[in-house]
Scaffold this active site. Sequence first.
Site, PDB file in Angstrom:
ATOM      1  N   SER A  59       0.829  -1.214   0.000  1.00  0.00           N
ATOM      2  CA  SER A  59       0.000   0.000   0.000  1.00  0.00           C
ATOM      3  C   SER A  59       0.859   1.257   0.000  1.00  0.00           C
ATOM      4  CB  SER A  59      -0.905   0.013   1.228  1.00  0.00           C
ATOM      5  OG  SER A  59      -1.642  -1.174   1.309  1.00  0.00           O
TER       6      SER A  59
HETATM    7  N1  SAH Z   1      -0.389  -5.093   4.107  1.00  0.00           N
HETATM    8  C1  SAH Z   1       0.251  -5.355   2.834  1.00  0.00           C
HETATM    9  C2  SAH Z   1      -0.639  -5.070   1.681  1.00  0.00           C
HETATM   10  C3  SAH Z   1      -1.010  -6.348   1.075  1.00  0.00           C
HETATM   11  S1  SAH Z   1      -1.978  -6.403  -0.377  1.00  0.00           S
HETATM   12  C4  SAH Z   1       1.576  -4.678   2.716  1.00  0.00           C
HETATM   13  O1  SAH Z   1       1.946  -3.879   3.592  1.00  0.00           O
HETATM   14  O2  SAH Z   1       2.300  -4.962   1.759  1.00  0.00           O
HETATM   15  C5  SAH Z   1      -3.232  -7.499   0.194  1.00  0.00           C
HETATM   16  C6  SAH Z   1      -2.803  -8.900   0.541  1.00  0.00           C
HETATM   17  O3  SAH Z   1      -3.977  -9.546   1.031  1.00  0.00           O
HETATM   18  C7  SAH Z   1      -2.299  -9.741  -0.621  1.00  0.00           C
HETATM   19  O4  SAH Z   1      -1.044 -10.259  -0.324  1.00  0.00           O
HETATM   20  C8  SAH Z   1      -3.343 -10.848  -0.747  1.00  0.00           C
HETATM   21  O5  SAH Z   1      -2.819 -12.102  -1.141  1.00  0.00           O
HETATM   22  C9  SAH Z   1      -3.905 -10.911   0.667  1.00  0.00           C
HETATM   23  N2  SAH Z   1      -5.243 -11.502   0.803  1.00  0.00           N
HETATM   24  C10 SAH Z   1      -6.316 -11.405  -0.022  1.00  0.00           C
HETATM   25  N3  SAH Z   1      -7.355 -12.086   0.483  1.00  0.00           N
HETATM   26  C11 SAH Z   1      -6.945 -12.626   1.685  1.00  0.00           C
HETATM   27  C12 SAH Z   1      -7.560 -13.437   2.675  1.00  0.00           C
HETATM   28  N4  SAH Z   1      -8.827 -13.866   2.596  1.00  0.00           N
HETATM   29  N5  SAH Z   1      -6.824 -13.783   3.744  1.00  0.00           N
HETATM   30  C13 SAH Z   1      -5.536 -13.383   3.882  1.00  0.00           C
HETATM   31  N6  SAH Z   1      -4.893 -12.618   2.966  1.00  0.00           N
HETATM   32  C14 SAH Z   1      -5.595 -12.247   1.884  1.00  0.00           C
END
Ligand code: SAH
Length: 241
Positions: free
Chosen positions: A81
Site C-alpha cells: 500500500s
Molecule cells: N499489508 C500489505 C498489503 C497487502 S496487499 C503490505 O503492507 O504490503 C493485500 C494482501 O492480502 C495480498 O497479499 C493478498 O494475497 C492478501 N489476501 C487477499 N485475500 C486474503 C484473505 N482472505 N486472507 C488473507 N490474505 C488475503
Amino acid sequence: MEDKMSGFSMRNFSTLKVKRDIYERSRQNMLDTQLIPRGINQPEVLHAMLTIPRHLFVDEALWSQAYTDHALPIGEKQTISQPYMVAFMTESLGLRGDEKVLEIGTGSGYQSAVLSMMAHKVYSIERLGKIAARSRKLLDGFMCPNVIIRVSDGTLGWPDEAPFDAIIVTAGSPVVPDALIGQLKPGGRLVIPVGEEEAQKLLRITRREDGSAETEVLGGCKFVKLIGKQGWQEAPRERFL
Ligand code: SAH
C-alpha cells in the site's frame, strides 16, 4: 525504557535491527511531504515510518520508487500500500503499545513491521503461501519476534488467538466479515476497506461494551481484493494458477 509522553514501550524500537541506510533522507522527505501535511500526527506512527526501510519490502528494481506516494507491485498481482494509507490505517487503530493486533493480508510484510513497533503482538494472515514465506523471511531478518504469520483465509479471522484489541484488513472486501467483528474485544477496533472491486470506503468499526458496533466512514480507498469465504469469491481459473 518507557516513552513518558505516551506510555509506549520502546522495547520493539531497540530490537528492530535496522542499519543506517542511504534512504534515510527519502523517508524523512516522505514524512514531510506525504504524511505530516495530510494530518498524520501520532508520534509513534511517524517514528515507525521513519525507521522501517520500506525499500527492502519491494523488489530491488523498485527501490528508487519505494518512498514515493504510490502503491507498488509485490508479485502475484498484489501490492504494497501507499505510505500514507499505511500510516492512516495504523493511526486509525488508536494503538497505545500493549495491544494484540490481527492483520489480514500480510503482503510484503511492511504494514506488519509498522504494527510490530506499535503493538505488543501482531498476528498476520496471508492467503498466498509464496508471499507469506517471503515476508516471514524478511521480518525474521529484522528481528520482529512479535509478528506471527500464518497462511489461511483471513476472512475467518484467527479464532484460536481471538479476541483482539484491533484488527486491520489490507485488502478490499464486498462486506464486513462477521467473524472479524466477533473476534474483537469490547472496545476493539476493526479498520477495513469495504465496497466494489474498483473503489472502497475505509470503515472503522468499534465494538461497544454491550456487543453492539459503531461504524465510521474514514474516507475512500482502493485495495486489491480480499478473497475468501466472507470476501470475494475466488475466480475459478485462479485456482489453477
Ligand atoms: N499489508 C500489505 C498489503 C497487502 S496487499 C503490505 O503492507 O504490503 C493485500 C494482501 O492480502 C495480498 O497479499 C493478498 O494475497 C492478501 N489476501 C487477499 N485475500 C486474503 C484473505 N482472505 N486472507 C488473507 N490474505 C488475503
